[in-house]
Design a protein around this motif. Structure first.
Motif, mmCIF file in Angstrom:
data_model
loop_
_atom_site.group_PDB
_atom_site.id
_atom_site.type_symbol
_atom_site.label_atom_id
_atom_site.label_comp_id
_atom_site.label_asym_id
_atom_site.label_seq_id
_atom_site.Cartn_x
_atom_site.Cartn_y
_atom_site.Cartn_z
ATOM 1 N N TRP A 76 0.833 -1.206 0.000
ATOM 2 C CA TRP A 76 0.000 0.000 0.000
ATOM 3 C C TRP A 76 0.872 1.263 0.000
ATOM 4 O O TRP A 76 0.570 2.225 -0.686
ATOM 5 C CB TRP A 76 -0.927 0.019 1.228
ATOM 6 C CG TRP A 76 -1.889 -1.129 1.293
ATOM 7 C CD1 TRP A 76 -2.120 -2.057 0.315
ATOM 8 C CD2 TRP A 76 -2.732 -1.500 2.396
ATOM 9 N NE1 TRP A 76 -3.060 -2.980 0.754
ATOM 10 C CE2 TRP A 76 -3.449 -2.658 2.021
ATOM 11 C CE3 TRP A 76 -2.943 -0.967 3.664
ATOM 12 C CZ2 TRP A 76 -4.377 -3.289 2.862
ATOM 13 C CZ3 TRP A 76 -3.863 -1.593 4.514
ATOM 14 C CH2 TRP A 76 -4.563 -2.743 4.109
ATOM 15 N N ILE A 109 1.400 0.764 -4.548
ATOM 16 C CA ILE A 109 0.165 1.406 -4.980
ATOM 17 C C ILE A 109 0.384 2.841 -5.502
ATOM 18 O O ILE A 109 -0.168 3.205 -6.556
ATOM 19 C CB ILE A 109 -0.887 1.368 -3.841
ATOM 20 C CG1 ILE A 109 -1.328 -0.078 -3.595
ATOM 21 C CG2 ILE A 109 -2.090 2.260 -4.130
ATOM 22 C CD1 ILE A 109 -2.118 -0.724 -4.711
ATOM 23 N N ILE A 137 1.450 2.547 -9.021
ATOM 24 C CA ILE A 137 0.412 1.986 -9.901
ATOM 25 C C ILE A 137 -0.616 3.054 -10.267
ATOM 26 O O ILE A 137 -1.081 3.127 -11.403
ATOM 27 C CB ILE A 137 -0.266 0.771 -9.211
ATOM 28 C CG1 ILE A 137 0.697 -0.421 -9.194
ATOM 29 C CG2 ILE A 137 -1.575 0.390 -9.906
ATOM 30 C CD1 ILE A 137 0.245 -1.576 -8.311
ATOM 31 N N ILE A 138 -0.952 3.933 -9.310
ATOM 32 C CA ILE A 138 -1.994 4.932 -9.607
ATOM 33 C C ILE A 138 -1.408 6.213 -10.198
ATOM 34 O O ILE A 138 -2.139 7.168 -10.463
ATOM 35 C CB ILE A 138 -2.841 5.270 -8.357
ATOM 36 C CG1 ILE A 138 -2.012 5.993 -7.289
ATOM 37 C CG2 ILE A 138 -3.474 4.019 -7.775
ATOM 38 C CD1 ILE A 138 -2.839 6.481 -6.111
ATOM 39 N N LEU A 162 -9.493 7.520 -9.382
ATOM 40 C CA LEU A 162 -8.510 6.447 -9.176
ATOM 41 C C LEU A 162 -8.739 5.345 -10.215
ATOM 42 O O LEU A 162 -9.853 5.180 -10.712
ATOM 43 C CB LEU A 162 -8.649 5.913 -7.739
ATOM 44 C CG LEU A 162 -8.371 6.978 -6.661
ATOM 45 C CD1 LEU A 162 -8.722 6.457 -5.276
ATOM 46 C CD2 LEU A 162 -6.924 7.430 -6.697
ATOM 47 N N ARG A 204 -4.466 -4.311 -10.485
ATOM 48 C CA ARG A 204 -3.315 -4.119 -9.581
ATOM 49 C C ARG A 204 -3.659 -3.112 -8.492
ATOM 50 O O ARG A 204 -3.090 -3.115 -7.416
ATOM 51 C CB ARG A 204 -2.100 -3.622 -10.377
ATOM 52 C CG ARG A 204 -1.637 -4.562 -11.474
ATOM 53 C CD ARG A 204 -0.553 -3.914 -12.317
ATOM 54 N NE ARG A 204 -0.990 -2.612 -12.826
ATOM 55 C CZ ARG A 204 -0.174 -1.666 -13.287
ATOM 56 N NH1 ARG A 204 1.123 -1.861 -13.298
ATOM 57 N NH2 ARG A 204 -0.658 -0.533 -13.734
ATOM 58 N N PHE A 205 -4.611 -2.209 -8.811
ATOM 59 C CA PHE A 205 -5.104 -1.257 -7.818
ATOM 60 C C PHE A 205 -6.397 -1.751 -7.171
ATOM 61 O O PHE A 205 -6.568 -1.674 -5.949
ATOM 62 C CB PHE A 205 -5.352 0.104 -8.483
ATOM 63 C CG PHE A 205 -6.143 1.058 -7.613
ATOM 64 C CD1 PHE A 205 -5.552 1.689 -6.539
ATOM 65 C CD2 PHE A 205 -7.496 1.290 -7.864
ATOM 66 C CE1 PHE A 205 -6.284 2.544 -5.726
ATOM 67 C CE2 PHE A 205 -8.237 2.148 -7.054
ATOM 68 C CZ PHE A 205 -7.621 2.779 -5.979
ATOM 69 N N MET A 240 -7.170 -2.223 -3.200
ATOM 70 C CA MET A 240 -8.002 -1.113 -2.706
ATOM 71 C C MET A 240 -9.246 -1.647 -1.998
ATOM 72 O O MET A 240 -9.644 -1.117 -0.956
ATOM 73 C CB MET A 240 -8.405 -0.213 -3.884
ATOM 74 C CG MET A 240 -9.198 1.000 -3.465
ATOM 75 S SD MET A 240 -8.265 2.083 -2.354
ATOM 76 C CE MET A 240 -9.438 3.399 -2.083
#
Lengths: 53, 556
Positions: free
Chosen positions: B244, B248, B251-252, B336, B342-343, B347
């Motif tokens: 996280w 993450i 990724i975002i 988002l 992957r998110f 999440m």
């Protein structure tokens, strides 16, 4: 990096952000809501304890 | 792209030797996951009164298989495999030879232990559940197998430490990469926490199960187990937090909110997640109320690093979502990348951690614990923490980690299937865990086979919810089959290509990470001090004023 179909890629138009010039109002509201959720659940189970006592 | 170029891009992230090591750990992890998922589905259906098990198979046997293979084997193998890959990725792309050798030695010991444990469970000689509480006695081979798993994980941890030491030696005066710091913190917590269960198994359970000593001090064994059992939860959570905090943001398309805050939260987890075990024993006689209070206070302190993590993650999401055009108080939320598995999978895990963590605070509060203790609420609780928050994060990691290590591509079809798998898992868990929470509040016990208690009206009122648990179990099994299928495809059949190993960068480049956060002797010393304060005198009392010892009992 190779573009992968279907996998959203990092937004080239809006490059990775610097934190300083961004508002954190939503974060503040979200953590308050999170805290409120914890308090409400805690008291809900506590009231069960009291009512069964 | 040519095969050579693909290979060279992959090797720039994690070299082939480390990839092989990491994949070996992941292979065992998901093999254990598959068997455990089948056991879990059968168990949920039996408890729901929907099926009965065919001849010879006992409910507590599959309950033990499910708990041991998921809670101890799947998690530990996955975590070590993930941490080795990330160490290599963030310290130059490879591991030192010593680290890899320790990694393989640890893997071999852990596999041997897992096989011994699994065989004894399948032979119905170890139906003692994953907490293996005395005086229920399993075959000695079960305890020896579990001891080998723990010792193997120590050896693998030394491999992580070796890689970290090499990096520090080669970069004197520099702050270590965040992933490496967090991997060391996680394995350090594990080494300290497993001392309790190691002492229990080596000095109490193995001699007792072999018949060398006639009786066991049950209270001491349970105390040593829970010295380990609670930080075990953080050993599951910390790698999820690593993802996280570090994967993450990349990724975002954002950045890490604060490197220092992330490190501080891990230091606090080392300090406060161990001296808290009595909150699992709040209803047990033999431990004074004052010491239970000390542990409850320390338990509520360990909430702080989790709340710091929640704040930090919200901040990353908001800054990234606003940079992508999100407006208003919560407009950033919709910006988002919800269509990227992957998110999406981690999440959903993060969001489910809100009720999961809240349940934990309820469990740890003395009076509230009296409402839920030993009810199926607790089972519902850890199916939200480890079964949803941690598991969905690990699935989300596996979706990019396996193709990144095998030099294959996470295709758009797999991405869509992964989202479907996450939805099935979430629906199944909401049905099952939701029903468990509700039933627990009504007083339905955990760790029991299907029974209507001679058709007592209260127990009959539980049945529709127990059936709901069974239906939830079916959804979860479907999600598990889908997951295994996807991972086999990603490991062996997906098109060759490049998949990114996402590592975020620190958003506040002006921030200087305080050097004190990396002074391990200080944190180890403080941790030892807190453990001595919280456990020293109570354990002395448990030995000096020991309750009558118990001979072994076989309850099945």
């Amino acid at each position: 990096m190779v573009v992968q179909p279907g996998i959203p890629q990092p937004d080239r138009q809006h490059p990775q952000t610097e934190r300083k010039d961004s508002s954190l109002k939503g974060t503040f509201a979200a953590v308050l809501l999170l805290g409120a959720f914890i308090v409400v659940c805690w008291f809900a189970v506590f009231s069960l304890f009291v009512s069964r006592g | 792209m040519t095969t050579e170029k693909t290979l060279s891009l992959r090797d720039r992230q994690v070299d082939q030797a480390t990839s092989r090591l990491s994949l070996a750990y992941l292979f065992v992890a998901f093999s254990a996951f598959g068997i455990a998922a089948l056991a879990g589905m059968l168990q949920a259906m039996v408890r729901g009164g929907l099926i009965t098990l065919p001849g010879g198979i006992n409910y507590y046997q599959i309950l033990t298989a499910h708990g041991v293979l998921l809670g101890l084997v799947f998690t530990t193998f996955f975590i070590i495999g993930f941490l080795f890959s990330g160490m290599a990725r963030t310290t130059g792309g490879s591991l030192p030879v010593a680290a890899r050798s320790l990694g393989w030695s640890g893997w071999s010991l852990m596999v041997a232990g897992t096989l011994m444990g699994t065989v004894t469970i399948l032979q119905n000689d170890a139906s003692v559940l994953y907490t293996f509480y005395a005086p229920m006695k399993a075959s000695p081979l079960f305890y020896i197998g579990m001891a080998l798993v723990v010792v193997g994980s120590w050896v693998a941890g030394w491999g992580i430490f070796a890689a970290y030491r090499r990096w520090r030696r080669d970069h004197q005066g520099s702050t270590s990469p965040l992933f490496a710091f967090m991997a060391v913190a996680t394995m350090l917590l594990w080494q300290i926490a497993t001392l309790g269960v190691a002492i229990e198994v080596l000095f109490q359970l193995i001699p007792w199960s072999l018949g060398w000593v006639p009786e066991v001090n049950v209270l001491l064994s349970r105390t040593l187990f829970w010295y380990f059992g609670h930080p075990l939860v953080y050993f599951w959570l910390m790698p999820a937090y690593i993802s996280w905090y570090i994967n993450i943001p990349k990724i975002i398309g954002g950045r890490i909110f604060s490197d220092s805050l992330a490190r501080l939260s891990f230091v606090l987890l080392i300090l406060f997640s161990i001296p808290v075990g009595f909150h699992h024993q709040l209803m047990e006689p033999g431990i004074s109320a004052g010491w239970k209070l000390v542990h409850v206070i320390l338990t509520l302190t360990v909430v702080i690093p989790s709340l710091m993590t929640a704040f930090s993650l919200f901040a990353v999401f908001e800054t990234t979502g606003r940079a992508k055009g999100g407006r208003g108080l919560f407009g950033w939320f919709g910006k988002l990348p919800w269509k990227d598995v992957r998110f999406f999978a981690p999440m959903v895990g993060m969001l489910m951690f809100i009720p999961a963590g809240t349940g934990g605070i309820i469990n740890a509060s003395n009076q509230l614990n009296a409402v839920v203790h030993n009810t199926i609420w607790v089972t519902g609780h850890f199916h939200l923490t480890v079964g949803t928050s941690v598991a969905l994060t690990f699935f989300g990691i596996a979706y990019w980690l396996i193709p990144a290590l095998t030099g294959r591509r996470l295709t758009s079809t797999v991405n869509r299937l992964g989202i479907l798998q996450t939805v099935f898992w979430t629906v199944g868990m909401l049905l099952m865990s939701g029903a468990m929470h509700y039933l627990g509040l009504q007083g339905a016990p955990r760790r029991t086979d299907y029974t209507t208690y001679f058709d007592h009206s209260t127990a009959l009122g539980w049945m529709p919810y127990q059936q709901l648990m069974g239906i939830g179990g079916l959804f979860l099994f479907l999600a598990s089959v889908l997951l295994i299928g996807i991972l086999i495809y990603l490991g062996f059949f997906a098109p060759k290509g490049f998949t990114e190993y996402p590592i975020g960068e620190n958003g506040d480049t002006a921030e200087v990470t305080p050097r004190i956060l990396e002074r391990w002797p200080l944190w180890i010393g403080l941790s030892a001090f807190l453990i001595a304060v919280a456990y020293g005198y109570p354990i002395y009392e448990l030995i000096q004023h020991a309750p009558p010892g118990s001979p072994p009992i076989r309850t099945w």
